[in-house]
Every structure is written in C-alpha cells, then in structure tokens.
Design a protein around this motif. Sequence first.
Motif, PDB file in Angstrom:
ATOM      1  N   ALA A 142      10.675 -12.129   2.526  1.00 40.04           N
ATOM      2  CA  ALA A 142      10.604 -12.301   3.983  1.00 40.04           C
ATOM      3  C   ALA A 142      11.959 -12.306   4.677  1.00 40.04           C
ATOM      4  O   ALA A 142      12.023 -12.183   5.901  1.00 40.04           O
ATOM      5  N   ALA A 143      13.063 -12.427   3.927  1.00 42.30           N
ATOM      6  CA  ALA A 143      14.383 -12.571   4.545  1.00 42.30           C
ATOM      7  C   ALA A 143      14.813 -11.297   5.267  1.00 42.30           C
ATOM      8  O   ALA A 143      14.367 -10.189   4.948  1.00 42.30           O
ATOM      9  N   GLU A 144      15.692 -11.461   6.246  1.00 42.10           N
ATOM     10  CA  GLU A 144      16.209 -10.316   6.989  1.00 42.10           C
ATOM     11  C   GLU A 144      16.953  -9.364   6.051  1.00 42.10           C
ATOM     12  O   GLU A 144      16.893  -8.145   6.202  1.00 42.10           O
ATOM     13  N   LYS A 145      17.678  -9.947   5.078  1.00 47.03           N
ATOM     14  CA  LYS A 145      18.284  -9.159   4.015  1.00 47.03           C
ATOM     15  C   LYS A 145      17.570  -9.531   2.721  1.00 47.03           C
ATOM     16  O   LYS A 145      18.010 -10.418   1.995  1.00 47.03           O
ATOM     17  N   PRO A 146      16.464  -8.872   2.451  1.00 46.31           N
ATOM     18  CA  PRO A 146      15.599  -9.303   1.357  1.00 46.31           C
ATOM     19  C   PRO A 146      16.197  -9.035  -0.014  1.00 46.31           C
ATOM     20  O   PRO A 146      17.050  -8.166  -0.187  1.00 46.31           O
ATOM     21  N   GLY A 147      15.710  -9.798  -0.989  1.00 47.36           N
ATOM     22  CA  GLY A 147      16.080  -9.565  -2.383  1.00 47.36           C
ATOM     23  C   GLY A 147      15.033  -8.760  -3.113  1.00 47.36           C
ATOM     24  O   GLY A 147      15.199  -8.431  -4.291  1.00 47.36           O
ATOM     25  N   VAL A 148      13.941  -8.453  -2.426  1.00 46.52           N
ATOM     26  CA  VAL A 148      12.873  -7.610  -2.971  1.00 46.52           C
ATOM     27  C   VAL A 148      12.646  -6.470  -1.987  1.00 46.52           C
ATOM     28  O   VAL A 148      12.547  -6.692  -0.775  1.00 46.52           O
ATOM     29  N   ASP A 149      12.583  -5.246  -2.503  1.00 44.26           N
ATOM     30  CA  ASP A 149      12.507  -4.067  -1.635  1.00 44.26           C
ATOM     31  C   ASP A 149      11.112  -3.457  -1.556  1.00 44.26           C
ATOM     32  O   ASP A 149      10.828  -2.686  -0.636  1.00 44.26           O
ATOM     33  N   LEU A 150      10.281  -3.747  -2.527  1.00 42.13           N
ATOM     34  CA  LEU A 150       8.923  -3.182  -2.557  1.00 42.13           C
ATOM     35  C   LEU A 150       7.983  -4.226  -3.161  1.00 42.13           C
ATOM     36  O   LEU A 150       8.321  -4.852  -4.177  1.00 42.13           O
ATOM     37  N   VAL A 151       6.844  -4.386  -2.543  1.00 46.20           N
ATOM     38  CA  VAL A 151       5.833  -5.324  -3.034  1.00 46.20           C
ATOM     39  C   VAL A 151       4.518  -4.568  -3.180  1.00 46.20           C
ATOM     40  O   VAL A 151       4.023  -3.971  -2.216  1.00 46.20           O
ATOM     41  N   ALA A 152       3.948  -4.561  -4.373  1.00 48.81           N
ATOM     42  CA  ALA A 152       2.635  -3.961  -4.628  1.00 48.81           C
ATOM     43  C   ALA A 152       1.681  -5.083  -5.020  1.00 48.81           C
ATOM     44  O   ALA A 152       1.831  -5.687  -6.093  1.00 48.81           O
ATOM     45  N   VAL A 153       0.750  -5.371  -4.145  1.00 47.86           N
ATOM     46  CA  VAL A 153      -0.206  -6.466  -4.361  1.00 47.86           C
ATOM     47  C   VAL A 153      -1.598  -5.973  -3.987  1.00 47.86           C
ATOM     48  O   VAL A 153      -1.780  -5.350  -2.930  1.00 47.86           O
ATOM     49  N   ASN A 154      -2.548  -6.209  -4.840  1.00 52.23           N
ATOM     50  CA  ASN A 154      -3.950  -6.047  -4.440  1.00 52.23           C
ATOM     51  C   ASN A 154      -4.771  -7.160  -5.071  1.00 52.23           C
ATOM     52  O   ASN A 154      -4.286  -7.897  -5.941  1.00 52.23           O
ATOM     53  N   PHE A 155      -6.016  -7.271  -4.627  1.00 54.95           N
ATOM     54  CA  PHE A 155      -6.804  -8.461  -4.953  1.00 54.95           C
ATOM     55  C   PHE A 155      -8.029  -8.127  -5.787  1.00 54.95           C
ATOM     56  O   PHE A 155      -8.554  -7.003  -5.736  1.00 54.95           O
ATOM     57  N   TYR A 156      -8.490  -9.121  -6.503  1.00 55.02           N
ATOM     58  CA  TYR A 156      -9.739  -8.982  -7.241  1.00 55.02           C
ATOM     59  C   TYR A 156     -10.864  -8.705  -6.242  1.00 55.02           C
ATOM     60  O   TYR A 156     -10.899  -9.308  -5.170  1.00 55.02           O
ATOM     61  N   PRO A 157     -11.781  -7.797  -6.564  1.00 53.67           N
ATOM     62  CA  PRO A 157     -12.880  -7.489  -5.622  1.00 53.67           C
ATOM     63  C   PRO A 157     -13.838  -8.671  -5.488  1.00 53.67           C
ATOM     64  O   PRO A 157     -14.894  -8.719  -6.123  1.00 53.67           O
ATOM     65  N   LEU A 158     -13.451  -9.596  -4.639  1.00 53.68           N
ATOM     66  CA  LEU A 158     -14.187 -10.844  -4.512  1.00 53.68           C
ATOM     67  C   LEU A 158     -15.616 -10.629  -4.038  1.00 53.68           C
ATOM     68  O   LEU A 158     -16.513 -11.419  -4.356  1.00 53.68           O
ATOM     69  N   ALA A 159     -15.840  -9.577  -3.257  1.00 47.98           N
ATOM     70  CA  ALA A 159     -17.200  -9.314  -2.770  1.00 47.98           C
ATOM     71  C   ALA A 159     -18.160  -9.106  -3.929  1.00 47.98           C
ATOM     72  O   ALA A 159     -19.335  -9.487  -3.852  1.00 47.98           O
ATOM     73  N   GLU A 160     -17.681  -8.507  -5.033  1.00 48.56           N
ATOM     74  CA  GLU A 160     -18.550  -8.309  -6.193  1.00 48.56           C
ATOM     75  C   GLU A 160     -18.906  -9.641  -6.832  1.00 48.56           C
ATOM     76  O   GLU A 160     -20.057  -9.866  -7.225  1.00 48.56           O
ATOM     77  N   ALA A 161     -17.928 -10.524  -6.944  1.00 47.45           N
ATOM     78  CA  ALA A 161     -18.202 -11.842  -7.522  1.00 47.45           C
ATOM     79  C   ALA A 161     -19.131 -12.643  -6.621  1.00 47.45           C
ATOM     80  O   ALA A 161     -20.057 -13.313  -7.086  1.00 47.45           O
ATOM     81  N   ALA A 162     -18.880 -12.568  -5.309  1.00 41.88           N
ATOM     82  CA  ALA A 162     -19.710 -13.316  -4.369  1.00 41.88           C
ATOM     83  C   ALA A 162     -21.143 -12.821  -4.375  1.00 41.88           C
ATOM     84  O   ALA A 162     -22.083 -13.587  -4.108  1.00 41.88           O
ATOM     85  N   GLY A 163     -21.342 -11.554  -4.670  1.00 37.88           N
ATOM     86  CA  GLY A 163     -22.681 -10.986  -4.688  1.00 37.88           C
ATOM     87  C   GLY A 163     -23.397 -11.144  -6.012  1.00 37.88           C
ATOM     88  O   GLY A 163     -24.547 -10.698  -6.149  1.00 37.88           O
TER      89      GLY A 163
END
Length: 507
Positions: free
Chosen positions: A82-103
């Motif tokens: 989140a910093a103005e001069k970040p220490g991380v340049d790329l973030v790849a995040v995705n989530f477990y398909p919660l809709a399948e579990a909920a169903g």
Amino acid sequence: MSARKDRDRPRVALLHVADRTGIVEFAHALLELGFELIATGPTATALRQAGAAHRSLSEFTGERLPADALALLHPKIVGAIAAEKPGVDLVAVNFYPLAEAAGDPALSQDEVLSYVDPAGPTLLRAAARNFKNVIALCDPDDYAQAVETLKAYDRMLPDRRQTLAAKAFHSAAYYDSTVAQYLGGKWEQFPDEVVVALKKSADLRYGENPHQSGAFYTLSGARPWGLNAARVIQGRPLAYGHYLDLEAAWDLASGFTEPACAVVKLGVPAGFASGPDLARAARRACAVDPRGTFHATAAVNREIDEEAAQALAEERLDCIAAPDFSGKARLILKAKKDARLVTLPSALVAPNELDLRAVAGGMLVQERDQRAYTGELKRTSKRAPSERESAALDVAWRVAMRARSHAAVLARGTAVIGIGSGQTSRLDAVRLAVVKSQERHPILAAGEPLVLASDGALTAEHVDAAAEGGVIAIIHPGGAAEDAEAALAADRHGVALVATGLRHFRL
C-alpha cells in the motif's frame, strides 16, 4: 512500475491464489523477467514442487511469522503493497469459490466459513488502491497478457493498471457479498446500502429479442432454490423468456396442496387448474386458452406420471417443469423433441426475498408479494359464498395475484376459464375475462359455480358486467370509496361479494 534504468531493487511479486490455474507458468515467467517471488501456503507448495524459487513471508519481513494465511495481514506485508513507494510491485490473489461451498448442503456453516479467506481481500484491495504503483491481478486469464506486456515494454500503462484494479475491487466485493448472502438475515427495514453478488450461471442465445444479449445470473452464496436449482433434463437450454415463464408458472402451481397445473406465456398466466389427479388438472389448464398454450410453459406441483405426461404430450409446449418425472413419463415426453423438461425441486421464493427491478440510473426494491391473504375475508354482500364457491374464489384469487394488472380471472370450480390481464381499464379486464370464458371449455362441468377475482377494488359497474356474464361470486381487495355501491350491485344480482383487504397489483 519504474523503467528498468530507474530500478534500485529487484521487482517483487506476491502470489496467494486458491485457483492455481497457470500459476506455475506465471511464476516461471516472472522469474525470467527478474522478479523475486513471495508465496505461502498451498501456492508456495505448488511453486516448490515446480522448482520455482520463492521466499517465505518470514524471509521477506525478517520476522518469524506463522505459516497460515493470517501472516499475510502483517503490517510489513500490507504496508509493502500500500505504500507510495511500495516494496511489492505485483500482487496475484484469487479466492476459493465460496459460492460452491455455500451451495453444498452437506457442509455445515462452520465448514463453509472455514473456506473464507481473511487475508486475500485485504491484499487485493491494497494493491488495487495503489494501482499506479502495483499491478493487481485476480484472474488467471490475465496472467498471459501481463507477462507479454512486461516482456515487451518492461512496464504496464496506467489505463491497463486501472482496468485491472477495478476488476480486483469487483472481485473482492463479490467475495464479501457472497459471504453476506450466505449468512443471510432478515432486514427490519431497507438498509441504506445494498450490495448484491451475482454469479453468471448461463449465457443465453439472446435476451427478450434477438438483438439483445442476455445471461442468467444466480445469487452467489445462496443455497440452491428456485431457478438456480432448475435442471434441464431434456431439450435445448432455457431462453430468457423461459426463465420468466418458469418463475410465474412454478410460483402459481406451488401455491396449492392438491395436484395443480399452471400454464404461462410471456409472463402472464394463460391457464390454471387443480383437481384430484394431475392428468385431469393438466388437461383442464391447457384447455383454458388453447392459443395461449401454444409454445407456452407448463408447471405442475407433483411428479409427472404416465397419465399426466400423456395429457401434456397432446399440447405444443415449449417447457414443462415439475419436481420430477417418472421413467414412463420421460419415455412419453421424449418424443417431444422441441419441449424442454425441467426439474425444479424447491420453492421459487425464499423467505425475505426482495424484488429488484432496474430503472434508468438505479434500482427499485420491494418485498416480494407472497401473501395471498392477511386475515379473514370480509363479506360485504347479503349473501355469503357457498363452500364450493369459496373454493373456486380461492383459485381465481391466487391466479389473479400473479397476473399483470389490471387483472380479472374467471374460474369455474377449481379451473380457470377466462383471464383478462394487462389492461389499462379494470372494466376492460372484466369484460375480456368474460368473453374468453364463453369461447370454449366443453370438458368443464356446467354445474360448477362461475366466480370472478380482481386484483384491484371493483365498482358497481364492474359487478354489473361480471353478473351479466353469469358470475355468481366475486372476490376483490375492497377498501375503495365505491365499496358500498359495489355491494348494492352485488345484492341486486344475488352475487356473493367478499373482500380480502389486500391488493395485488403487478406491473
């Protein structure tokens, strides 16, 4: 991201994905571009097995951190994104398909909630918020383009970053809304803010018309009920209009305990009947309006047996819906290659469900109209309806509440024989219902009482028109200034008139 000549440190990519499609190939491509990788949990395991060098969170922060996902919430991790001069340049995040579990009905609430990622949405939102400096990726389909762009130009243009950031915020909002919809809860009043998470279930050939695109979305996080539980067991996929007709027909048929069949076309009831057996109900419902039954949708509230299948096979129906079909019924209906057979195992309307309608620049929201009655009927005529008349009035009333206003429905016994729907004048609706009721119906017993239901309050003029058509009992909401005159008109004709105190307009 700075150009190569301005870079004073290796670029860093943080990978935290539930959907690991393409993640190994993406990681190797990033390593070739000079990125250092940070990963944890199953993502780190996948990279380790593929020989993709990466650092742990502890190595990145210089502190000993727990191995679970909560370590991702460490201030040094979030701050580096989140910093103005970040220490991380790329973030790849995705989530477990919660809709399948909920169903999945086999999973308990605790088991479903164990799939909720407490850290991933925070990381993704932090990256998206800082999109001018950090690339946010939430979709494996975007990996290849990102790699190609970085290989060609060593950077990504601001417009593309912003597009990916918007997609990331949508992904996080959808995920959170899925959890909220799964937990549910009844609102005592309409909240100031409403977020609805929708998951595309099917692409449609087109919308209402061929020049309109269309798709069917389901409420994410909701247990399977209603149309998201529908299963086509024969025939082509459902079209836009089929979904609308299925909802109306199934909602109407499901409102009765005895065997019932509802026929709907273009969202408007074309026929309805209930009776001691499903085959008879189906034949009587389809006989209400033969032209309206042509290419319509029929729904029943029982498993379709051999006799009912034979009755429905005689009609040119686009769609037939039932809780299930017997083996013999499926063999009979198999010959109707143009007919779609659909199973709908649960009620369409969930408790506390809202009715949403899009308008220009916003959305109209209201409670679903689910209650046929709110209390005892009020008799306003001198004569009370007989037991047989009351049963017929109930059928007509339940059909009228699902027709388009202004609506008038005539029933003889437990079969509807005339529907006037979608009229701008209530008198026109009554007259249309009377005219349609006089066109046919040789299979209906003449001795059954002829009754009328109206979705809105009637006046003396309306009562006169109904009585002239042979109606002997009427049910309407009442509550209008003309109630007294309507009651006097009913008494003149010897018509029983009752009021529900509940209006059922449907626009």
